[in-house]
Motif scaffolding. Structure first.
Motif, PDB file in Angstrom:
ATOM      1  N   PRO A  39      41.057  35.741 -53.966  1.00 46.49           N
ATOM      2  CA  PRO A  39      39.928  36.330 -53.240  1.00 46.49           C
ATOM      3  C   PRO A  39      38.819  36.742 -54.215  1.00 46.49           C
ATOM      4  O   PRO A  39      39.093  37.091 -55.359  1.00 46.49           O
ATOM      5  N   PHE A  40      37.609  36.717 -53.770  1.00 47.72           N
ATOM      6  CA  PHE A  40      36.502  37.173 -54.618  1.00 47.72           C
ATOM      7  C   PHE A  40      35.331  37.542 -53.722  1.00 47.72           C
ATOM      8  O   PHE A  40      35.293  37.179 -52.547  1.00 47.72           O
ATOM      9  N   ASP A  41      34.406  38.268 -54.319  1.00 48.16           N
ATOM     10  CA  ASP A  41      33.189  38.606 -53.587  1.00 48.16           C
ATOM     11  C   ASP A  41      32.014  38.590 -54.545  1.00 48.16           C
ATOM     12  O   ASP A  41      31.302  37.599 -54.657  1.00 48.16           O
ATOM     13  N   CYS A  42      31.852  39.677 -55.328  1.00 53.21           N
ATOM     14  CA  CYS A  42      30.634  39.823 -56.131  1.00 53.21           C
ATOM     15  C   CYS A  42      30.548  38.836 -57.303  1.00 53.21           C
ATOM     16  O   CYS A  42      29.458  38.487 -57.718  1.00 53.21           O
ATOM     17  N   GLN A  43      31.666  38.444 -57.866  1.00 56.78           N
ATOM     18  CA  GLN A  43      31.735  37.619 -59.078  1.00 56.78           C
ATOM     19  C   GLN A  43      31.017  38.272 -60.253  1.00 56.78           C
ATOM     20  O   GLN A  43      30.564  37.593 -61.172  1.00 56.78           O
ATOM     21  N   ASP A  44      30.926  39.572 -60.213  1.00 55.16           N
ATOM     22  CA  ASP A  44      30.165  40.281 -61.236  1.00 55.16           C
ATOM     23  C   ASP A  44      30.930  41.481 -61.811  1.00 55.16           C
ATOM     24  O   ASP A  44      30.345  42.323 -62.467  1.00 55.16           O
ATOM     25  N   GLY A  45      32.208  41.578 -61.490  1.00 58.34           N
ATOM     26  CA  GLY A  45      33.016  42.661 -62.055  1.00 58.34           C
ATOM     27  C   GLY A  45      32.902  43.986 -61.339  1.00 58.34           C
ATOM     28  O   GLY A  45      33.398  44.996 -61.837  1.00 58.34           O
ATOM     29  N   ASN A  46      32.295  44.005 -60.178  1.00 58.88           N
ATOM     30  CA  ASN A  46      32.051  45.287 -59.516  1.00 58.88           C
ATOM     31  C   ASN A  46      32.910  45.568 -58.288  1.00 58.88           C
ATOM     32  O   ASN A  46      33.163  46.722 -57.970  1.00 58.88           O
ATOM     33  N   CYS A  47      33.338  44.546 -57.564  1.00 57.40           N
ATOM     34  CA  CYS A  47      33.985  44.821 -56.271  1.00 57.40           C
ATOM     35  C   CYS A  47      35.505  44.935 -56.358  1.00 57.40           C
ATOM     36  O   CYS A  47      36.122  45.579 -55.521  1.00 57.40           O
ATOM     37  N   GLY A  48      36.120  44.314 -57.331  1.00 62.45           N
ATOM     38  CA  GLY A  48      37.569  44.407 -57.482  1.00 62.45           C
ATOM     39  C   GLY A  48      38.362  43.462 -56.591  1.00 62.45           C
ATOM     40  O   GLY A  48      39.592  43.466 -56.618  1.00 62.45           O
ATOM     41  N   SER A  49      37.701  42.639 -55.800  1.00 60.22           N
ATOM     42  CA  SER A  49      38.414  41.717 -54.905  1.00 60.22           C
ATOM     43  C   SER A  49      39.317  40.758 -55.663  1.00 60.22           C
ATOM     44  O   SER A  49      40.326  40.299 -55.143  1.00 60.22           O
ATOM     45  N   CYS A  50      38.932  40.417 -56.875  1.00 65.83           N
ATOM     46  CA  CYS A  50      39.589  39.336 -57.608  1.00 65.83           C
ATOM     47  C   CYS A  50      40.641  39.834 -58.592  1.00 65.83           C
ATOM     48  O   CYS A  50      40.993  39.117 -59.514  1.00 65.83           O
ATOM     49  N   VAL A  51      41.162  41.057 -58.374  1.00 57.95           N
ATOM     50  CA  VAL A  51      42.126  41.587 -59.339  1.00 57.95           C
ATOM     51  C   VAL A  51      43.383  40.708 -59.386  1.00 57.95           C
ATOM     52  O   VAL A  51      43.884  40.274 -58.344  1.00 57.95           O
ATOM     53  N   ARG A 102      43.627  42.231 -64.648  1.00 55.30           N
ATOM     54  CA  ARG A 102      42.282  41.821 -65.019  1.00 55.30           C
ATOM     55  C   ARG A 102      41.515  41.438 -63.766  1.00 55.30           C
ATOM     56  O   ARG A 102      42.089  41.219 -62.700  1.00 55.30           O
ATOM     57  N   LEU A 103      40.218  41.338 -63.932  1.00 52.19           N
ATOM     58  CA  LEU A 103      39.382  40.795 -62.865  1.00 52.19           C
ATOM     59  C   LEU A 103      39.193  39.309 -63.166  1.00 52.19           C
ATOM     60  O   LEU A 103      38.675  38.952 -64.225  1.00 52.19           O
ATOM     61  N   ALA A 104      39.608  38.476 -62.229  1.00 51.48           N
ATOM     62  CA  ALA A 104      39.581  37.030 -62.480  1.00 51.48           C
ATOM     63  C   ALA A 104      38.169  36.532 -62.775  1.00 51.48           C
ATOM     64  O   ALA A 104      37.991  35.562 -63.509  1.00 51.48           O
ATOM     65  N   CYS A 105      37.158  37.210 -62.243  1.00 51.33           N
ATOM     66  CA  CYS A 105      35.779  36.756 -62.461  1.00 51.33           C
ATOM     67  C   CYS A 105      35.252  37.169 -63.834  1.00 51.33           C
ATOM     68  O   CYS A 105      34.186  36.714 -64.242  1.00 51.33           O
ATOM     69  N   GLN A 106      36.000  38.041 -64.532  1.00 47.22           N
ATOM     70  CA  GLN A 106      35.543  38.533 -65.834  1.00 47.22           C
ATOM     71  C   GLN A 106      36.439  38.069 -66.986  1.00 47.22           C
ATOM     72  O   GLN A 106      36.093  38.257 -68.151  1.00 47.22           O
TER      73      GLN A 106
HETATM   74 FE1  FES Z   1      34.027  41.155 -57.549  1.00 49.90          FE
HETATM   75 FE2  FES Z   1      35.514  39.836 -59.374  1.00 49.90          FE
HETATM   76  S1  FES Z   1      34.657  39.086 -57.536  1.00 49.90           S
HETATM   77  S2  FES Z   1      35.030  41.955 -59.298  1.00 49.90           S
END
Ligand code: FES
Length: 125
Positions: A39-51, A102-106
């Motif tokens: 799962p993902f949302d912001c792709q910027d390290g802020n939302c936590g969806s991609c933990v 980790r956050l997958a987007c980071q």
């Molecule tokens: Fe939001 Fe990774 S998609 S923190």
């Protein structure tokens, strides 16, 4: 080697992919290229969806993992999710050691074999 194995109750079976040098990107990017439903949302390290939980498969000791620079965004988001301990923050800041979650987007895929586990909790923001 850079084999990335994805494992989740969301998938019928584990998927292992080889991330080619120079074309690795983040765990989220590798997942998307291989239709792995992190799962993902912001792709910027802020939302936590991609933990995700990252296990370093060829790191015999704690200090044989690849060093990382944990960004402030990732650190703060993991803190808010309760997914990073004080010890892990210290290890990241002082010794550049990656925390368990980790956050997958980071998180960039490096030249090491890893297992990426995720639940895909739909209740996260
Ligand atoms: Fe939001 Fe990774 S998609 S923190």
């Amino acid at each position: 080697m850079a084999n990335v194995t994805f494992s989740s109750p969301r998938m019928a079976r584990d998927i292992t992919v080889y991330a080619v040098a120079g074309d690795r990107g983040t765990i989220l990017a590798v997942a998307q290229q291989n239709k792995v439903p992190i799962p993902f949302d912001c792709q910027d390290g802020n939302c936590g969806s991609c933990v995700v939980e990252v296990t370093h498969l060829d790191a015999p000791t704690k200090y044989s993992k690849y060093g990382i620079a944990l960004t402030e965004e990732e650190k703060e988001t993991l803190k808010q999710l309760g997914k990073i301990t004080k010890d892990e923050i210290y290890e990241a800041e002082v010794n550049d050691m990656p925390p368990r979650y980790r956050l997958a987007c980071q998180c960039f895929v490096r030249n090491e074999d890893i297992m990426v586990t995720f639940e895909g909790d739909e209740t996260l923001p």
